[in-house]
Structures are given as structure tokens and as C-alpha cells.
Design a protein around this motif. Structure first.
Motif, PDB file in Angstrom:
ATOM      1  N   UNK A  74       0.860  -1.182   0.000  1.00 41.12           N
ATOM      2  CA  UNK A  74       0.000   0.000   0.000  1.00 41.12           C
ATOM      3  C   UNK A  74       0.890   1.224   0.000  1.00 41.12           C
ATOM      4  N   UNK A  75       0.280   2.398  -0.006  1.00 42.38           N
ATOM      5  CA  UNK A  75       1.042   3.629   0.152  1.00 42.38           C
ATOM      6  C   UNK A  75       1.514   3.725   1.596  1.00 42.38           C
ATOM      7  N   UNK A  76       2.781   4.098   1.790  1.00 44.49           N
ATOM      8  CA  UNK A  76       3.354   4.216   3.140  1.00 44.49           C
ATOM      9  C   UNK A  76       2.678   5.343   3.912  1.00 44.49           C
ATOM     10  N   UNK A  77       2.502   5.146   5.199  1.00 45.65           N
ATOM     11  CA  UNK A  77       1.756   6.089   6.016  1.00 45.65           C
ATOM     12  C   UNK A  77       2.300   7.498   6.047  1.00 45.65           C
ATOM     13  N   UNK A  78       3.621   7.650   5.878  1.00 42.19           N
ATOM     14  CA  UNK A  78       4.209   8.995   5.895  1.00 42.19           C
ATOM     15  C   UNK A  78       4.679   9.414   4.504  1.00 42.19           C
ATOM     16  N   UNK A  79       4.091   8.806   3.466  1.00 45.75           N
ATOM     17  CA  UNK A  79       4.484   9.121   2.095  1.00 45.75           C
ATOM     18  C   UNK A  79       4.164  10.575   1.750  1.00 45.75           C
ATOM     19  N   UNK A  80       4.973  11.134   0.865  1.00 46.78           N
ATOM     20  CA  UNK A  80       4.699  12.488   0.375  1.00 46.78           C
ATOM     21  C   UNK A  80       3.709  12.463  -0.786  1.00 46.78           C
ATOM     22  N   UNK A  81       3.198  11.284  -1.115  1.00 50.35           N
ATOM     23  CA  UNK A  81       2.212  11.137  -2.188  1.00 50.35           C
ATOM     24  C   UNK A  81       1.092  10.212  -1.722  1.00 50.35           C
ATOM     25  N   UNK A  82       0.315  10.674  -0.746  1.00 48.43           N
ATOM     26  CA  UNK A  82      -0.721   9.828  -0.157  1.00 48.43           C
ATOM     27  C   UNK A  82      -1.812   9.458  -1.159  1.00 48.43           C
ATOM     28  N   UNK A  83      -1.983  10.244  -2.219  1.00 49.99           N
ATOM     29  CA  UNK A  83      -3.033   9.969  -3.200  1.00 49.99           C
ATOM     30  C   UNK A  83      -2.565   9.035  -4.319  1.00 49.99           C
ATOM     31  N   UNK A  84      -1.360   8.498  -4.202  1.00 41.42           N
ATOM     32  CA  UNK A  84      -0.808   7.715  -5.313  1.00 41.42           C
ATOM     33  C   UNK A  84      -1.635   6.466  -5.603  1.00 41.42           C
ATOM     34  N   UNK A  85      -2.167   5.828  -4.576  1.00 40.39           N
ATOM     35  CA  UNK A  85      -2.978   4.636  -4.813  1.00 40.39           C
ATOM     36  C   UNK A  85      -4.213   4.985  -5.644  1.00 40.39           C
ATOM     37  N   UNK A  86      -4.790   6.176  -5.420  1.00 41.26           N
ATOM     38  CA  UNK A  86      -5.917   6.612  -6.244  1.00 41.26           C
ATOM     39  C   UNK A  86      -5.500   6.754  -7.708  1.00 41.26           C
ATOM     40  N   UNK A  87      -4.295   7.282  -7.942  1.00 40.13           N
ATOM     41  CA  UNK A  87      -3.808   7.406  -9.326  1.00 40.13           C
ATOM     42  C   UNK A  87      -3.701   6.027  -9.979  1.00 40.13           C
ATOM     43  N   UNK A  88      -3.181   5.080  -9.206  1.00 40.59           N
ATOM     44  CA  UNK A  88      -3.025   3.717  -9.738  1.00 40.59           C
ATOM     45  C   UNK A  88      -4.390   3.123 -10.068  1.00 40.59           C
ATOM     46  N   UNK A  89      -5.343   3.227  -9.158  1.00 40.94           N
ATOM     47  CA  UNK A  89      -6.654   2.629  -9.391  1.00 40.94           C
ATOM     48  C   UNK A  89      -7.393   3.342 -10.520  1.00 40.94           C
ATOM     49  N   UNK A  90      -7.164   4.641 -10.686  1.00 33.25           N
ATOM     50  CA  UNK A  90      -7.774   5.355 -11.819  1.00 33.25           C
ATOM     51  C   UNK A  90      -7.276   4.794 -13.140  1.00 33.25           C
ATOM     52  N   UNK A  91      -5.965   4.540 -13.219  1.00 33.82           N
ATOM     53  CA  UNK A  91      -5.405   3.967 -14.446  1.00 33.82           C
ATOM     54  C   UNK A  91      -5.932   2.551 -14.673  1.00 33.82           C
ATOM     55  N   UNK A  92      -6.016   1.770 -13.610  1.00 28.96           N
ATOM     56  CA  UNK A  92      -6.567   0.413 -13.710  1.00 28.96           C
ATOM     57  C   UNK A  92      -7.979   0.466 -14.279  1.00 28.96           C
ATOM     58  N   UNK A  93      -8.787   1.378 -13.772  1.00 27.61           N
ATOM     59  CA  UNK A  93     -10.170   1.503 -14.238  1.00 27.61           C
ATOM     60  C   UNK A  93     -10.236   1.984 -15.685  1.00 27.61           C
ATOM     61  N   UNK A  94      -9.456   3.017 -15.988  1.00 29.91           N
ATOM     62  CA  UNK A  94      -9.489   3.592 -17.337  1.00 29.91           C
ATOM     63  C   UNK A  94      -9.057   2.579 -18.399  1.00 29.91           C
ATOM     64  N   UNK A  95      -8.157   1.676 -18.039  1.00 32.63           N
ATOM     65  CA  UNK A  95      -7.667   0.680 -18.993  1.00 32.63           C
ATOM     66  C   UNK A  95      -8.506  -0.598 -19.000  1.00 32.63           C
ATOM     67  N   UNK A  96      -9.555  -0.623 -18.169  1.00 35.00           N
ATOM     68  CA  UNK A  96     -10.408  -1.803 -18.120  1.00 35.00           C
ATOM     69  C   UNK A  96      -9.717  -3.020 -17.535  1.00 35.00           C
ATOM     70  N   UNK A  97      -8.852  -2.790 -16.532  1.00 36.78           N
ATOM     71  CA  UNK A  97      -8.048  -3.878 -15.971  1.00 36.78           C
ATOM     72  C   UNK A  97      -8.459  -4.269 -14.553  1.00 36.78           C
ATOM     73  N   UNK A  98      -9.637  -3.827 -14.112  1.00 39.80           N
ATOM     74  CA  UNK A  98      -9.979  -4.035 -12.706  1.00 39.80           C
ATOM     75  C   UNK A  98     -10.097  -5.514 -12.315  1.00 39.80           C
ATOM     76  N   UNK A  99     -10.299  -6.399 -13.294  1.00 44.41           N
ATOM     77  CA  UNK A  99     -10.344  -7.830 -12.995  1.00 44.41           C
ATOM     78  C   UNK A  99      -8.963  -8.482 -13.091  1.00 44.41           C
ATOM     79  N   UNK A 100      -7.969  -7.683 -13.481  1.00 50.09           N
ATOM     80  CA  UNK A 100      -6.617  -8.235 -13.659  1.00 50.09           C
ATOM     81  C   UNK A 100      -5.601  -7.627 -12.693  1.00 50.09           C
ATOM     82  N   UNK A 101      -6.034  -6.742 -11.822  1.00 50.35           N
ATOM     83  CA  UNK A 101      -5.139  -6.100 -10.848  1.00 50.35           C
ATOM     84  C   UNK A 101      -5.785  -6.157  -9.475  1.00 50.35           C
ATOM     85  N   UNK A 102      -4.972  -6.511  -8.474  1.00 49.29           N
ATOM     86  CA  UNK A 102      -5.477  -6.501  -7.091  1.00 49.29           C
ATOM     87  C   UNK A 102      -4.435  -5.867  -6.182  1.00 49.29           C
ATOM     88  N   UNK A 103      -4.888  -4.932  -5.340  1.00 52.61           N
ATOM     89  CA  UNK A 103      -4.017  -4.272  -4.365  1.00 52.61           C
ATOM     90  C   UNK A 103      -4.350  -4.824  -2.992  1.00 52.61           C
TER      91      UNK A 103
END
Length: 392
Positions: free
Chosen positions: A245-274
Motif C-alpha cells: 500500500x502507500x506508506x503512512x508517511x508518504x509524500x504522495x498519499x493519493x498515489x494509490x488513487x492514481x493507480x486505481x484510476x489507471x486500472x479503471x481507465x484501462x479496463x483492468x480491474x479484474x486483472x489487478x489486485x491491491x
């Protein structure tokens, strides 16, 4: 009858497992490897860098006095250093406590100074007022970083590094080369973790599926998005497990949202699991073992300056490894020739191509050889020899 020599007593100023920190896991693994080595006795100082960096000057004064008092019973003060662990002048204060107590001071450096822009040479890039002001501002930041980190390192009796980039950067910043020792980043001994079948469930594994795995915290430096994008160029039976997951003190706390947005946009939600953060090491090892290939599309700049503990987990679990050709990973690949399948360049298309062409059986065997050669119990003995030289 000769007396058994007293063990060298080492007090470690470091993060620990409870800090949810890679540096802490590194030092915990080192101490565990040395637990049955009679020549050395290791102890963690009770206060972590995660605590000291948030202390007031008065609180830090008290902790430094406790450190100095406790050092009376030790021979060596060993500091685990990563620039993000220290926010102000804590490193200088810790070194001063060690020196004033008359003890040897050792550093292990986990991130090269070459990555820290404030430590790059400061140059005047023009003669106009803005150029002069920019130069003065950069010079001030440079002096602060030097005072907080590099000047204390110059006082150290020994500095341990794991790659050439870090070693060379320290030399360029005035560290005595004779005080720098390099050895390859150790890995955990090979284990046989329990099988959970969680990966099968999360990714709806079918016969013929190939599960790629990325291990550790999600961050742009680790190329998480590149691993997701590579799936575009792989058949639908290739799937990706992001074990972290994103580290608790990361300087990019929203990075997981960026990743999931790309997963969704590419139609890969059944092929990626976090998975989210995996606290238990055995559980994490199980998930790695339930995958087929570990991928490391790491950032060219950052991972030229840092070694990867997650890479070691892949080897520990005898996993085939495909990686971008960063300097630190190229160094690692030399330890066992061919143990890392390197892409030709830093592109996710190249990652996909190497994944499709990989010889799973061959690479699994090379990973096993790597894990046996660089296991913590073997590598940690090198640290013992360094200690012995210091206190001889």
C-alpha cells in the motif's frame, strides 16, 4: 586457561519493524542474523528516528543525554541513515553523543547523497539579480544539508554502503575513502511459508494464468503505474498482484488513487489486485510464492541511489525477476549472472516483452542461487569483521 573474549557491544540508532519502515526491517534482520554470533552483542536504542525527528529542542536534549549515558556500556554506536528519517540536525546530535562518549561511530547509508538535490554542487547560472538570488538560496540549502548530514558522516569511523553510486557520492562529498566499506545488500534466508490461496481468490486464477507480483509500498519511484500499463501488452491471462500500500508517511498519499484510476481507465480491474499493507512477513512471503514472476520497473534516478529490500524478498522466495536496468539492480544482477532479467530500457512495453519471454524454471533456480549466496547469516558476518577492525 584463556578467557573467552568479551563480545563487541553495539548500540543501534535505527528505526525498527514497529515503525513500518524498510530500514527498520533491514536492521531487525541483521540483528536476528547475528543473534547467535558470540563476538557481537546488538541492542536497539529505545528511541527511534521517527520519534526524534518530531521532538522539540528540549526533548531532543534529554534523549541525547540518555543516549550518551547508555553508550558508556557499549563499544560502537551504529546509525542507520536514510535522508527521510531525519528532518533537522538529529544526525549531528547523535554523532556528537557517540563521539563525546568516546565510542566508535558507524553509519549504514541506505540512500545515496547523489539523489538529494540540495547536495549537488551549487553553480551561478547567470549574472542577473534573479540568478544571484537563486544561487544564494541554493547555497544556503546546500550548507544546511551538509551541516545536517555530510559533516557528521565525515566524523564517522566507518561507513557501510551497498552500491557503487553511494560509495562514489560519499567520496565526492569529502568522506575518507578508507573509511567506506561496501558489500552487497543481504537477503532473507529461503523459507517455506504457508500456502494461503488468497492470490487465486483475489485474481480469480484460472488454469494458464500468469500472476505478476510487485512487492512493497506503492510509490512512483517503484514504477507501480508502469507495471499496470505493461498489462496492456500482455494477454488477458496475465494478472498483477500489488502486495502493499502507500506508506503512512508518504509524500504522495493519493498515489494509490492514481493507480486505481489507471486500472479503471484501462479496463483492468479484474486483472489487478491491491492487497493493502501486509504486516506479517510470513503472510507476505506466501503471497509472493503464490505468484509467478516478480517485476521491478523502478525509477532510473532514485534506484541508482538506493538498494531494494523488496528485490531480496523475490530472491528469498525463489521467484523469477524482471526489472528495469537501474544501476543498483544491475549491480545486484552481477552477483549471480543472469539472476535478474533486465529490460533494454525504461519502458513498460519492454517489461511486457521480457515477461512474455522469460524462462520461469531457469530464473527460479538463479534466484535460489542468489538467495543462498547473499543470505543475511552470511552477509552479516562481514559486518562483524568490520566491527572487529574498529575495536582491534
Amino acid at each position: 586457561m584463556s578467557k573467552t573474549p568479551k563480545p563487541i557491544r553495539v548500540l543501534h540508532f535505527s528505526s525498527t519493524n514497529k515503525d513500518n519502515c524498510g530500514v527498520g526491517k533491514y536492521q531487525e534482520a541483521c540483528n536476528a542474523a547475528l543473534a547467535n554470533v558470540p563476538e557481537v552483542e546488538n541492542t536497539f536504542f529505545e528511541v527511534s528516528p521517527y520519534q526524534t525527528r518530531e521532538m522539540s529542542p528540549a526533548e531532543l536534549d534529554q534523549v541525547m543525554q540518555r543516549l550518551k549515558d547508555e553508550l558508556k556500556d557499549y563499544d560502537i554506536l551504529h546509525i542507520q541513515h536514510e535522508f527521510g528519517l531525519f528532518w533537522k540536525d538529529e544526525v549531528a546530535r547523535v554523532v556528537e553523543a557517540g563521539k563525546s562518549a568516546g565510542k566508535k561511530v558507524v553509519f549504514t547509508i541506505h540512500l545515496s547523497p547523489s539523489f538529494v538535490k540540495e547536495l549537488h554542487p551549487v553553480r551561478l547560472r547567470g549574472l542577473g539579480p534573479r540568478s544571484v538570488m537563486a544561487y544564494l538560496r541554493q547555497y544556503r540549502h546546500h550548507r544546511v544539508k551538509m551541516r545536517q548530514h555530510i559533516l557528521p558522516m565525515r566524523r564517522a569511523d566507518l561507513i557501510i554502503v551497498h552500491n557503487d553510486v553511494t560509495q562514489n557520492a560519499l567520496k565526492e562529498l569529502g568522506i575518507d575513502p578508507s573509511r567506506i566499506k561496501k558489500f552487497s545488500h543481504p537477503v532473507y534466508p529461503i523459507t517455506q511459508p504457508p500456502v494461503t490461496h488468497e492470490t487465486d481468490k483475489w485474481l480469480n486464477r484460472q488454469k494458464g494464468d500468469v500472476i505478476l507480483c510487485m512487492v512493497g509500498f506503492l510509490h512512483r519511484y517503484k514504477g507501480t503505474l508502469a507495471a499496470v500499463e505493461a498489462l496492456k501488452y500482455l494477454p488477458s491471462n496475465y494478472k498483477l498482484l500489488l502486495a502493499g500500500s502507500v506508506k503512512g508517511d508518504s509524500n504522495e498519499m493519493s498515489y494509490e488513487d492514481k493507480v486505481t484510476d489507471v486500472v479503471y481507465d484501462l479496463g483492468l480491474k479484474d486483472r489487478v489486485y491491491i492487497t493493502g499493507y501486509i504486516e506479517d512477513d510470513n503472510h507476505l512471503n506466501s503471497l509472493i510464492r503464490e505468484s509467478d514472476i516478480c517485476v521491478f520497473p523502478y525509477d532510473k534516478v532514485y534506484y541508482s541511489s538506493a538498494s531494494s529490500g523488496a528485490l531480496g524478498l523475490a530472491f528469498t522466495n525463489c521467484m523469477p525477476v524482471v526489472a528495469y536496468p537501474t544501476e543498483s539492480l544491475k549491480e545486484a544482477a552481477k552477483e549471480v549472472d543472469g539472476a535478474v532479467v533486465l529490460t533494454q530500457t525504461f519502458a513498460y512495453y519492454e517489461l511486457a516483452r521480457e515477461v512474455r519471454n522469460i524462462d520461469l524454471k531457469k530464473q527460479s533456480e538463479l534466484s535460489r542461487q542468489y538467495a543462498e549466496k547473499l543470505a543475511w547469516p552470511k552477509q552479516a558476518k562481514k559486518i562483524v569483521e568490520f566491527y572487529k577492525e574498529l575495536v582491534a
